[in-house]
Design a protein around this motif. Sequence first.
Motif, PDB file in Angstrom:
ATOM      1  N   UNK A 197      18.432 -52.724  27.728  1.00  0.00           N
ATOM      2  CA  UNK A 197      19.121 -51.228  27.701  1.00  0.00           C
ATOM      3  C   UNK A 197      18.373 -50.487  26.606  1.00  0.00           C
ATOM      4  N   UNK A 198      18.077 -50.949  25.742  1.00  0.00           N
ATOM      5  CA  UNK A 198      17.182 -50.210  24.679  1.00  0.00           C
ATOM      6  C   UNK A 198      15.858 -49.958  25.272  1.00  0.00           C
ATOM      7  N   UNK A 199      15.199 -50.741  26.148  1.00  0.00           N
ATOM      8  CA  UNK A 199      13.843 -50.648  26.355  1.00  0.00           C
ATOM      9  C   UNK A 199      13.642 -49.657  27.442  1.00  0.00           C
ATOM     10  N   UNK A 200      14.842 -49.353  28.066  1.00  0.00           N
ATOM     11  CA  UNK A 200      14.506 -48.392  29.200  1.00  0.00           C
ATOM     12  C   UNK A 200      14.899 -46.874  28.969  1.00  0.00           C
ATOM     13  N   UNK A 201      15.107 -46.706  27.599  1.00  0.00           N
ATOM     14  CA  UNK A 201      15.380 -45.113  27.059  1.00  0.00           C
ATOM     15  C   UNK A 201      14.413 -44.911  25.919  1.00  0.00           C
ATOM     16  N   UNK A 202      13.921 -43.749  25.600  1.00  0.00           N
ATOM     17  CA  UNK A 202      13.175 -43.558  24.261  1.00  0.00           C
ATOM     18  C   UNK A 202      13.975 -43.904  23.095  1.00  0.00           C
ATOM     19  N   UNK A 203      13.164 -44.527  22.232  1.00  0.00           N
ATOM     20  CA  UNK A 203      13.701 -45.016  20.785  1.00  0.00           C
ATOM     21  C   UNK A 203      12.850 -44.241  19.828  1.00  0.00           C
ATOM     22  N   UNK A 204      13.085 -44.368  18.587  1.00  0.00           N
ATOM     23  CA  UNK A 204      12.520 -43.777  17.440  1.00  0.00           C
ATOM     24  C   UNK A 204      10.864 -44.160  17.623  1.00  0.00           C
ATOM     25  N   UNK A 205      10.638 -45.514  17.446  1.00  0.00           N
ATOM     26  CA  UNK A 205       8.983 -45.918  17.638  1.00  0.00           C
ATOM     27  C   UNK A 205       8.393 -45.296  18.844  1.00  0.00           C
ATOM     28  N   UNK A 206       9.297 -45.112  19.950  1.00  0.00           N
ATOM     29  CA  UNK A 206       8.568 -44.394  21.201  1.00  0.00           C
ATOM     30  C   UNK A 206       8.124 -42.848  20.753  1.00  0.00           C
ATOM     31  N   UNK A 207       9.030 -42.294  20.110  1.00  0.00           N
ATOM     32  CA  UNK A 207       8.799 -41.024  19.895  1.00  0.00           C
ATOM     33  C   UNK A 207       7.719 -40.898  18.661  1.00  0.00           C
ATOM     34  N   UNK A 208       7.828 -41.634  17.803  1.00  0.00           N
ATOM     35  CA  UNK A 208       6.650 -41.581  16.684  1.00  0.00           C
ATOM     36  C   UNK A 208       5.271 -41.729  17.292  1.00  0.00           C
ATOM     37  N   UNK A 209       5.121 -42.582  18.193  1.00  0.00           N
ATOM     38  CA  UNK A 209       3.835 -43.011  18.818  1.00  0.00           C
ATOM     39  C   UNK A 209       3.548 -41.835  19.730  1.00  0.00           C
ATOM     40  N   UNK A 210       4.352 -41.200  20.538  1.00  0.00           N
ATOM     41  CA  UNK A 210       4.011 -40.190  21.419  1.00  0.00           C
ATOM     42  C   UNK A 210       3.435 -39.082  20.238  1.00  0.00           C
ATOM     43  N   UNK A 211       4.076 -38.639  19.279  1.00  0.00           N
ATOM     44  CA  UNK A 211       3.679 -37.626  18.597  1.00  0.00           C
ATOM     45  C   UNK A 211       2.504 -37.860  17.629  1.00  0.00           C
ATOM     46  N   UNK A 212       2.035 -38.810  17.358  1.00  0.00           N
ATOM     47  CA  UNK A 212       0.994 -39.392  16.502  1.00  0.00           C
ATOM     48  C   UNK A 212      -0.307 -39.209  17.612  1.00  0.00           C
ATOM     49  N   UNK A 213      -0.047 -39.609  18.936  1.00  0.00           N
ATOM     50  CA  UNK A 213      -0.995 -39.529  19.862  1.00  0.00           C
ATOM     51  C   UNK A 213      -1.527 -37.928  20.158  1.00  0.00           C
ATOM     52  N   UNK A 214      -0.373 -37.415  20.263  1.00  0.00           N
ATOM     53  CA  UNK A 214      -0.452 -36.017  20.639  1.00  0.00           C
ATOM     54  C   UNK A 214      -1.168 -35.045  19.488  1.00  0.00           C
ATOM     55  N   UNK A 215      -0.657 -35.394  18.183  1.00  0.00           N
ATOM     56  CA  UNK A 215      -1.314 -34.643  16.957  1.00  0.00           C
ATOM     57  C   UNK A 215      -2.698 -34.822  16.894  1.00  0.00           C
ATOM     58  N   UNK A 216      -3.029 -36.071  17.345  1.00  0.00           N
ATOM     59  CA  UNK A 216      -4.701 -36.563  17.201  1.00  0.00           C
ATOM     60  C   UNK A 216      -5.409 -36.030  18.232  1.00  0.00           C
ATOM     61  N   UNK A 217      -5.080 -35.298  19.377  1.00  0.00           N
ATOM     62  CA  UNK A 217      -5.644 -34.664  20.412  1.00  0.00           C
ATOM     63  C   UNK A 217      -6.030 -33.250  19.968  1.00  0.00           C
ATOM     64  N   UNK A 218      -7.210 -33.136  20.479  1.00  0.00           N
ATOM     65  CA  UNK A 218      -7.853 -31.715  20.151  1.00  0.00           C
ATOM     66  C   UNK A 218      -7.737 -30.862  21.656  1.00  0.00           C
ATOM     67  N   UNK A 219      -7.902 -29.531  21.438  1.00  0.00           N
ATOM     68  CA  UNK A 219      -8.066 -29.099  22.631  1.00  0.00           C
ATOM     69  C   UNK A 219      -9.113 -29.050  23.556  1.00  0.00           C
TER      70      UNK A 219
END
Length: 332
Positions: free
Chosen positions: A310-332
């Motif tokens: 049940x936890x695995x199928x909806x976003x959790x805090x570590x998922x959000x952290x990982x997504x933001x880290x990846x996005x912040x590292x991308x350049x235009x």
Amino acid sequence: MRDTVRELSYAQAINEAMALAMEADSRVFVMGEDIGVYGGAFQVTGDLVHRFGAERVIDTPIAELGGAGVAVGAALTGMRPIYEFQFSDFATLAMEQIVNQAAKIRFMLGGAVSVPLVMRFPAGSGTGAAAQHSQSLEAWLGHVPGLKVVQPATPHDAKGLLLAAIADPDPVMIFEHKLLYKMKGEVPEGHYTVPIGKARVCRQGEDVTIVATAIMVHKALAAAEALREDGISVEVVDLRSIRPLDRDTLVASVAKTGRLVCVYEGVKTLGIGAEISALIAESEAFDYLDAPIVRLGGAECPIPYNPELEKAVVPQVPDIVAAVRSLAARER
């Protein structure tokens, strides 16, 4: 003189809003399954039946289509019903009245009538209630012209949005995440409203915007705090209202940060994140984007019963952290 602010649970705040509205206006009444002596499936209605009587706190049969029809009819006669569904999933049984009647009657009769109806939907996963009692269907109803759809994330907003919904001349659908019912927060005494259609910037940031709904607001705030240690400044926007959307707040935030992550519990495909992404892509904020927009939504499957799945199928805090880290590292 300012109203006193106390700490109430999300459920207590909703209960207080209904009581205030019922005290102020004899047209307001509550109906739903097991909301009387039992106090509601999640004990939100509580003692209202003892305070206002069984004629204004009405236990209905297990027949959502019929109950919704009664609520729509009552609203058309000038009453102000609040209809509580036991679970948001059961909206599927009442879609004829919600979508074909409540949402359309004002349009079809040229504005001669209104439908001042509130429907409350306990929604979301996290209680082990499995596939038929754990869905997030707000995007379904948000697709329908004529309906207003809100998702309060705090006790303050749960009370203020409900009072605004009761006063609104049109049908308002309120999705209340079940895991929030016990969460406590500051709630002013007395009557106040939170405007429908207005988002809230609940954390200022410079590098990435997270737009979140309901319980995901709290997960986004936790992720933002963790990301601060990485030197990433995250702005968190609590959407609050699905329909209408607060375009101005969303555009201003994304134009400031240049990056956007949409976090919501409903299934990712055709979810609220898709609409937010399109809104930004069609706006002046598009020129400020430094990276692609990211959507974090529910998995493409029914909600499992098993708690770990049940936890695995909806976003959790570590998922959000990982997504933001990846996005912040991308350049235009």
